[in-house]
Motif scaffolding. Structure first.
Motif, PDB file in Angstrom:
ATOM      1  N   THR A 269      28.514  51.356  24.142  1.00 24.65           N
ATOM      2  CA  THR A 269      28.057  50.044  24.571  1.00 24.65           C
ATOM      3  C   THR A 269      29.048  49.399  25.533  1.00 24.65           C
ATOM      4  O   THR A 269      28.658  48.610  26.387  1.00 24.65           O
ATOM      5  N   GLU A 270      30.368  49.760  25.407  1.00 27.29           N
ATOM      6  CA  GLU A 270      31.365  49.123  26.269  1.00 27.29           C
ATOM      7  C   GLU A 270      32.500  50.051  26.677  1.00 27.29           C
ATOM      8  O   GLU A 270      33.061  49.907  27.760  1.00 27.29           O
ATOM      9  N   ASN A 271      32.867  51.012  25.854  1.00 25.86           N
ATOM     10  CA  ASN A 271      34.040  51.845  26.123  1.00 25.86           C
ATOM     11  C   ASN A 271      33.761  52.923  27.158  1.00 25.86           C
ATOM     12  O   ASN A 271      32.775  53.661  27.056  1.00 25.86           O
ATOM     13  N   HIS A 272      34.664  53.021  28.145  1.00 22.96           N
ATOM     14  CA  HIS A 272      34.694  54.129  29.080  1.00 22.96           C
ATOM     15  C   HIS A 272      35.801  55.073  28.625  1.00 22.96           C
ATOM     16  O   HIS A 272      36.862  54.626  28.179  1.00 22.96           O
ATOM     17  N   PHE A 273      35.571  56.367  28.757  1.00 15.42           N
ATOM     18  CA  PHE A 273      36.489  57.340  28.165  1.00 15.42           C
ATOM     19  C   PHE A 273      37.124  58.243  29.222  1.00 15.42           C
ATOM     20  O   PHE A 273      36.456  58.669  30.177  1.00 15.42           O
ATOM     21  N   GLN A 274      38.405  58.544  29.011  1.00 15.57           N
ATOM     22  CA  GLN A 274      39.066  59.652  29.684  1.00 15.57           C
ATOM     23  C   GLN A 274      39.173  60.773  28.659  1.00 15.57           C
ATOM     24  O   GLN A 274      39.680  60.562  27.553  1.00 15.57           O
ATOM     25  N   VAL A 275      38.668  61.958  28.987  1.00 17.40           N
ATOM     26  CA  VAL A 275      38.640  63.052  28.021  1.00 17.40           C
ATOM     27  C   VAL A 275      39.418  64.239  28.550  1.00 17.40           C
ATOM     28  O   VAL A 275      39.463  64.501  29.759  1.00 17.40           O
ATOM     29  N   SER A 276      40.060  64.951  27.624  1.00 12.71           N
ATOM     30  CA  SER A 276      40.810  66.160  27.974  1.00 12.71           C
ATOM     31  C   SER A 276      40.834  67.080  26.768  1.00 12.71           C
ATOM     32  O   SER A 276      40.716  66.625  25.623  1.00 12.71           O
ATOM     33  N   LEU A 277      40.992  68.364  27.012  1.00 14.66           N
ATOM     34  CA  LEU A 277      41.085  69.371  25.956  1.00 14.66           C
ATOM     35  C   LEU A 277      42.425  70.080  26.112  1.00 14.66           C
ATOM     36  O   LEU A 277      42.671  70.735  27.130  1.00 14.66           O
ATOM     37  N   VAL A 278      43.276  69.912  25.115  1.00 12.42           N
ATOM     38  CA  VAL A 278      44.631  70.445  25.201  1.00 12.42           C
ATOM     39  C   VAL A 278      44.584  71.952  25.496  1.00 12.42           C
ATOM     40  O   VAL A 278      43.844  72.704  24.856  1.00 12.42           O
ATOM     41  N   GLY A 279      45.354  72.372  26.498  1.00 14.70           N
ATOM     42  CA  GLY A 279      45.472  73.794  26.816  1.00 14.70           C
ATOM     43  C   GLY A 279      44.316  74.376  27.589  1.00 14.70           C
ATOM     44  O   GLY A 279      44.287  75.598  27.820  1.00 14.70           O
ATOM     45  N   HIS A 280      43.370  73.568  28.005  1.00  8.51           N
ATOM     46  CA  HIS A 280      42.182  74.066  28.701  1.00  8.51           C
ATOM     47  C   HIS A 280      41.874  73.197  29.918  1.00  8.51           C
ATOM     48  O   HIS A 280      42.268  72.031  29.981  1.00  8.51           O
ATOM     49  N   GLN A 281      41.139  73.767  30.832  1.00  7.83           N
ATOM     50  CA  GLN A 281      40.567  73.011  31.932  1.00  7.83           C
ATOM     51  C   GLN A 281      39.064  72.876  31.735  1.00  7.83           C
ATOM     52  O   GLN A 281      38.439  73.673  31.028  1.00  7.83           O
ATOM     53  N   PHE A 282      38.500  71.869  32.367  1.00  9.34           N
ATOM     54  CA  PHE A 282      37.054  71.729  32.463  1.00  9.34           C
ATOM     55  C   PHE A 282      36.620  72.221  33.843  1.00  9.34           C
ATOM     56  O   PHE A 282      37.233  71.870  34.853  1.00  9.34           O
ATOM     57  N   THR A 283      35.539  72.988  33.873  1.00  7.92           N
ATOM     58  CA  THR A 283      34.896  73.322  35.137  1.00  7.92           C
ATOM     59  C   THR A 283      33.561  72.597  35.161  1.00  7.92           C
ATOM     60  O   THR A 283      32.638  72.937  34.414  1.00  7.92           O
ATOM     61  N   VAL A 284      33.465  71.580  35.986  1.00  2.00           N
ATOM     62  CA  VAL A 284      32.271  70.735  36.040  1.00  2.00           C
ATOM     63  C   VAL A 284      31.169  71.451  36.800  1.00  2.00           C
ATOM     64  O   VAL A 284      31.401  71.975  37.904  1.00  2.00           O
ATOM     65  N   ILE A 285      29.958  71.473  36.220  1.00  2.57           N
ATOM     66  CA  ILE A 285      28.810  72.080  36.900  1.00  2.57           C
ATOM     67  C   ILE A 285      27.654  71.103  37.091  1.00  2.57           C
ATOM     68  O   ILE A 285      26.685  71.421  37.786  1.00  2.57           O
ATOM     69  N   ALA A 286      27.724  69.922  36.479  1.00  2.00           N
ATOM     70  CA  ALA A 286      26.688  68.902  36.679  1.00  2.00           C
ATOM     71  C   ALA A 286      27.283  67.541  36.368  1.00  2.00           C
ATOM     72  O   ALA A 286      28.107  67.403  35.448  1.00  2.00           O
ATOM     73  N   ALA A 287      26.879  66.546  37.140  1.00  2.00           N
ATOM     74  CA  ALA A 287      27.250  65.159  36.894  1.00  2.00           C
ATOM     75  C   ALA A 287      25.965  64.376  36.715  1.00  2.00           C
ATOM     76  O   ALA A 287      25.125  64.364  37.613  1.00  2.00           O
TER      77      ALA A 287
END
Length: 607
Positions: A269-287
Motif C-alpha cells: 500500500t505504501e512501501n517501495h522495496f530494494q531487493v537483493s539475494l546474497v551471493g547471486h545476481q538477478f537477470t531481468v527478463i520482464a518489467a
C-alpha cells in the motif's frame, strides 16, 4: 474541469484479437492449443507455439486458444485475527479464507472469468486486474466509480471476463478505497514466451507491507499525518516478528545447477522495496508485463505495483541465502519497523538452517526506477519536437491546511468518484456534463501517440516521489528530470532548452508503473488504441485515497458504440443493487473512493 486533447505521430490501426470465445467443438486451426507448443523448452523459452514467439507483438496478434479459465474469489472479514507473525489484528479481510488470494493463472490467449462474491459486512468492493489492458472490455477493469459501481456487501457478486492478450506477471486488488491494504490482493500469472531460457518457474513471489492497524484507520491517520512505517513485511504471505520471533520465514527452494524464473511483485500500500539475494545476481527478463532484453543487476527497486521477472542461476555453493529487503531514499518512499525483512532461498540438499551471511546493503536506488530496460518488441516515438503546453501537462500538488489537512491534486483538482454514478454511466448515456471531481482528461484521435508531462509540486513546501500507474495501457517512459536523492530538495520544471536531450524516443523503457521523482518531472507517452475510461493514479494507497488521480477518457464516442449489451446489462444490475444498498450503509465515505470504513461515524469524527 479540463478537457485535454494532445496527440502527434499518426500510426496505423492495430487489430487486437478479441471477440467471442471459440468453443471446443469449433473448427480448429494451427493456433488453437491449450498451452505452449513443443518448441517451448528449457533451452528455448523464446518460442511459444506455431506462429508465436517472444518477438510477436501481442497488441497485434494473440493466440486463439479456445480456453476459458474460471475462478471464484470470495471476500470475507474476520475480527481478532492472528496474523502470520503472531500479532492479533482487530480486523482483516480475506480472499478465499486467506490473507492473499489464489493465483489467477492462464496461458497467453486464454479468456479469464472470475466470479467475485462480496461477503464483507458493510464494504462494497471492485477488483482491478492490474496491468491487464482490457482491450474491448473496459467495463471489466474493476475501478469503482469509473468503470462500474461497487459490488454490494452481504452476498453481492459479479463476474469479470477478459482476454489474456498479454503475458507475464501481475496482480489483482480491490479498488474500493484503500481496501486492498486489508488483504484483498492476489497474483496473476499469464504464461508465455521469455527472452532467456530457464529450467524451473518458481511462480509468483509477492512482497507486501503489513500493518497491524486496518487500512481504513491508516487512511484517516494519513489525512492529517505522515505515513507510518509498516509494522512488518510479508514474503508470499508470511514473515517473522522482528522482536518476538513468532512466525516463519518464507522459503524458496533452488535446484543446484538450474536456472530459475522468479516473479517478484510489490503488492504494498505504501512501501517501495530494494531487493537483493546474497551471493547471486538477478537477470531481468520482464518489467511489469513487458518482456525485455536480459539485464543483470545485483539489486532491484520495486515501486508499489511494479513487477520484475528475473532469472536466478543456482550455480553458487549450495546452502541457505538471505533474500533481503532494504529501504532507500532516506525513507522518502517507505520504511518498516522490521529493520531486516528477509526470506530464505534454500538449495535442495543443503542443511535446513538459517543463512549465516547477512550480505551487504545494496546501493541506494533513491526511489528511482532503472531506465536501462530495453523492450523486446520495440515502440518508437518522435520526441525532438515535443512542446510543453497546458494541454499536455499534469501538475501534481499537495494542498495543505484544509479539512482534511492533506489533499493531493492533479490539474488543481482532487479526484473524488461517485460510487453510484460511475464515469461509464455518463458515457453510455451520452452525457458530457461530467463532474469536476471525476478529473476527466478527454483524449480523442485514433491510434495516435499522446504525450503527458507530469510535474511534481515544484513550488510546494516539500515533495515526495509517486509511483504512477496507468490503467488500460503500457506507457513509454520518454524522459524524466535529473536523478537526485529525494531529500535533496532540488526542484525541476521541464525546460525544453536544456531537457530535450533527456528525452528518448527510440524504444524507451515501457511499463505500467513508473516513479515520478520528488520535485521533478516525468514524460510519458501512450497510444490511443484502446477506447475506455482509464485511471492514471499514484499507487500509494494514501495518496490516491487523498485525490492523486486523473481519468483519461479515451475516445468516448467509440467506447459508447462498442460496449456489448451483456456488459451494459451487468453494469446496470450491479449499479441498481449498489444504489439500493448505499442509502442503508452505516458508514460515510471519507476519501476519494479509489484506494470506507467500518468504524462508527462518531469514532472517526472525534479522532
Amino acid at each position: 474541469m479540463k478537457f485535454l486533447t494532445y496527440a502527434t505521430t499518426l500510426l496505423g490501426t492495430l487489430t487486437a484479437v478479441v471477440g467471442a470465445v471459440p468453443t471446443r467443438s469449433g473448427t480448429k486451426n494451427k493456433y488453437i492449443r491449450d498451452g505452449p507448443g513443443p518448441c517451448h523448452t528449457p533451452s528455448n523459452r523464446a518460442c511459444w507455439a506455431s506462429g508465436f514467439d517472444i518477438y510477436t507483438d501481442y497488441e497485434v496478434n494473440t493466440p486463439n486458444t479456445g480456453v476459458t479459465r474460471k475462478y471464484t474469489l470470495t471476500l470475507t472479514e474476520e475480527d481478532n485475527w492472528t496474523g502470520p507473525d503472531g500479532v492479533v489484528k482487530e480486523k482483516i479481510m480475506l480472499v478465499n479464507g486467506k490473507i492473499m488470494g489464489p493465483t489467477i493463472e492462464a496461458n497467453w490467449g486464454d479468456w479469464i472469468e472470475v466470479n467475485v462474491i462480496n461477503n464483507l459486512l458493510t464494504n462494497g468492493t471492485s477488483i482491478h486486474w492490474h496491468g491487464i489492458h482490457q482491450k474491448g472490455s473496459n467495463l471489466h477493469d474493476g475501478a469503482n466509480g469509473v468503470t462500474e459501481c461497487p459490488i454490494p456487501p452481504n452476498g453481492g457478486q459479479r463476474t469479470y471476463r477478459f482476454r489474456a492478450q498479454q503475458y507475464g506477471t501481475s496482480w489483482y486488488h480491490s479498488h474500493f478505497s484503500a481496501q486492498y491494504g486489508n488483504g484483498i490482493v492476489g497474483p496473476i500469472v499469464i504464461h508465455g514466451p521469455a527472452s532467456l531460457p530457464y529450467d524451473i518457474d518458481l511462480g509468483p513471489f509477492p512482497l507486501v507491507d503489513y500493518y497491524y492497524k486496518s487500512a481504513d484507520e491508516l487512511v484517516h491517520h494519513t489525512q492529517s499525518n505522515g505515513p507510518p512505517f509498516s509494522d512488518n513485511v510479508l514474503f508470499n504471505g508470511t514473515g517473522v516478528h522482528p522482536q518476538t520471533g513468532h512466525g516463519q520465514y518464507a522459503k524458496v527452494t533452488l535446484t543446484p545447477g538450474k536456472r530459475h524464473r522468479l516473479r517478484i511483485i510489490n503488492m504494498s500500500t505504501e512501501n517501495h522495496f530494494q531487493v537483493s539475494l546474497v551471493g547471486h545476481q538477478f537477470t531481468v527478463i520482464a518489467a511489469d508485463m513487458v518482456p525485455v532484453h536480459s539485464y543483470n543487476t545485483d539489486s532491484l527497486f520495486l515501486a508499489v505495483g511494479q513487477r520484475y521477472d528475473v532469472i536466478i542461476d543456482a550455480s553458487p555453493t549450495p546452502g541457505n541465502y538471505w533474500f533481503n529487503v532494504t529501504f532507500g531514499g532516506g525513507f522518502a518512499c517507505g520504511g518498516s519497523l522490521n529493520p531486516h525483512p528477509a526470506a530464505i532461498f534454500h538449495y535442495e540438499g543443503a542443511p535446513d538452517a538459517l543463512p549465516t551471511n547477512p550480505g551487504v546493503t545494496p546501493r541506494d536506488h533513491n526511489c528511482l526506477d532503472t531506465l536501462d530496460l530495453v523492450p523486446v518488441v520495440p515502440r518508437n516515438v518522435q520526441v525532438n519536437q515535443f512542446v510543453k503546453k497546458p494541454e499536455n501537462t499534469l501538475p501534481v500538488e499537495l494542498s495543505i491546511g484544509g479539512t482534511p489537512l492533506f489533499v493531493w491534486k492533479v490539474n488543481g483538482s482532487a479526484i473524488d468518484v461517485d460510487w453510484g454514478n460511475p464515469v461509464l454511466q455518463y458515457v453510455m448515456d451520452g452525457n458530457t456534463s461530467y463532474r469536476q471531481a471525476d478529473n476527466i482528461v478527454e483524449v480523442n484521435g485514433v491510434n495516435q501517440w499522446t504525450y503527458w508531462l507530469i510535474e511534481n509540486d515544484p513550488n510546494g513546501a516539500f515533495s515526495l516521489p509517486h509511483p504512477m500507474h496507468l490503467h488500460g495501457h503500457d506507457f513509454l517512459i520518454v524522459g524524466r528530470s535529473p536523478d537526485v536523492p529525494p531529500g535533496s530538495n532540488q526542484r525541476y520544471n521541464f525546460d525544453p532548452a536544456t531537457d530535450i536531450y533527456r528525452l528518448r524516443g527510440q524504444n524507451p523503457t515501457r511499463r505500467d508503473v513508473a516513479m515520478l521523482p520528488a520535485g521533478g518531472w516525468l514524460l510519458l507517452a501512450f497510444r490511443t488504441d484502446n477506447p475506455g475510461a482509464w485511471l492514471l493514479h499514484c499507487h500509494i494507497a494514501w495518496h490516491v485515497s487523498g485525490g492523486l488521480s486523473v481519468d483519461f477518457l479515451e475516445r468516448p464516442d467509440d467506447l459508447r458504440n462498442s460496449i456489448p449489451q451483456h456488459d451494459k446489462d451487468e453494469f446496470n444490475r450491479v449499479c441498481n443493487e449498489w444504489r439500493t444498498y448505499w442509502p442503508n450503509n452505516p458508514y460515510p465515505k471519507i476519501d476519494s473512493g479509489l484506494k470506507h470504513r467500518w468504524v462508527e461515524e462518531s469514532e472517526w469524527l472525534v479522532r
